[in-house]
Design a protein around this motif. Structure first.
Motif, short mmCIF file in Angstrom:
data_model
loop_
_atom_site.label_atom_id
_atom_site.label_comp_id
_atom_site.label_asym_id
_atom_site.label_seq_id
_atom_site.Cartn_x
_atom_site.Cartn_y
_atom_site.Cartn_z
N TRP A 29 38.97 35.24 48.94
CA TRP A 29 38.42 35.80 47.57
C TRP A 29 37.38 37.12 47.92
N SER A 30 37.43 38.14 47.09
CA SER A 30 36.14 39.11 47.63
C SER A 30 35.27 38.65 46.59
N LEU A 31 34.04 39.39 46.72
CA LEU A 31 33.12 39.22 45.63
C LEU A 31 33.36 39.39 44.33
N SER A 32 34.13 40.52 43.87
CA SER A 32 34.70 40.54 42.58
C SER A 32 35.55 39.44 42.08
N ASP A 33 36.34 38.88 42.92
CA ASP A 33 37.24 37.76 42.78
C ASP A 33 36.25 36.53 42.42
#
Length: 192
Positions: A29-33
């Motif tokens: 996951w990205s930070l945004s996810d």
């Protein structure tokens, strides 16, 4: 003693930072996810992962839920073996920087039951979002003081010795309306 306390707090902040980053990266996951799944801002997650900020109880609950973990799992220090004695001084603690709410992990998080001791300061409230409770049965047992517990629309006042089984998952608020410390234990039965 003050420096030792500071050092332990820094250790916990570092451990939370590492665990959040590790779990996020495991899931690719990205930070945004993670922000989208947890309802915690990307900027706050970034600060937590860099150990620049200690999360509040509510934020910690949201991050744990996003990873489908209990707060105990997210705060877990190390693996422990069956039969291991965990002395009081060795039990991991975490203090909410906003309220002073202190959470002590009494049992190993690897057991099918989680035992957590909580100290809630006078005139203090902590709200834990609904997302923290799915598929987990919980009991609250008060050992000192008085706890006003709000579960959805239902409010219950618990005195010393009272034990309450939580109902269906909903937002919960733990409130100490008194002028003295409230100590209670939360027992979480993990899903099979």
């Amino acid at each position: 003693m003050k420096d030792e306390m500071s050092s332990k707090e820094d250790e916990i902040i570092q451990r939370i930072a590492g665990k959040v980053r590790e779990e996020r990266e495991k899931k690719h996951w990205s930070l945004s996810d993670l922000a989208e799944r947890s309802g915690v801002s990307r900027a706050m997650i970034h600060k937590i992962e860099r150990a620049e900020s200690s999360p509040t109880a509510t934020i910690l609950a949201r991050l744990s839920a996003a990873f489908d973990m209990s707060m105990s799992q997210l705060l877990a220090e190390t693996d422990t073996r069956s039969g291991t004695l965990i002395k009081l001084a060795e039990q991991p603690t975490w203090t909410d920087p906003e309220t002073g709410y202190l959470r002590r992990q009494v049992s190993s998080w690897q057991l099918p039951v989680d035992i957590v001791s909580i100290e809630l300061p006078a005139q203090c409230s902590v709200t834990i979002p609904t997302v923290s409770y799915p598929a987990r049965r919980q009991l609250i047992w008060v050992s000192e003081g008085e706890l006003t517990f709000t579960e959805g629309e239902r409010m219950t006042v618990l005195s010393v010795g009272d034990c309450l089984e939580l109902g269906e998952p909903t937002e919960c608020t733990f409130h100490n309306a008194t002028e003295t410390l409230c100590r209670y234990t939360v027992v979480v039965v993990k899903p099979a």
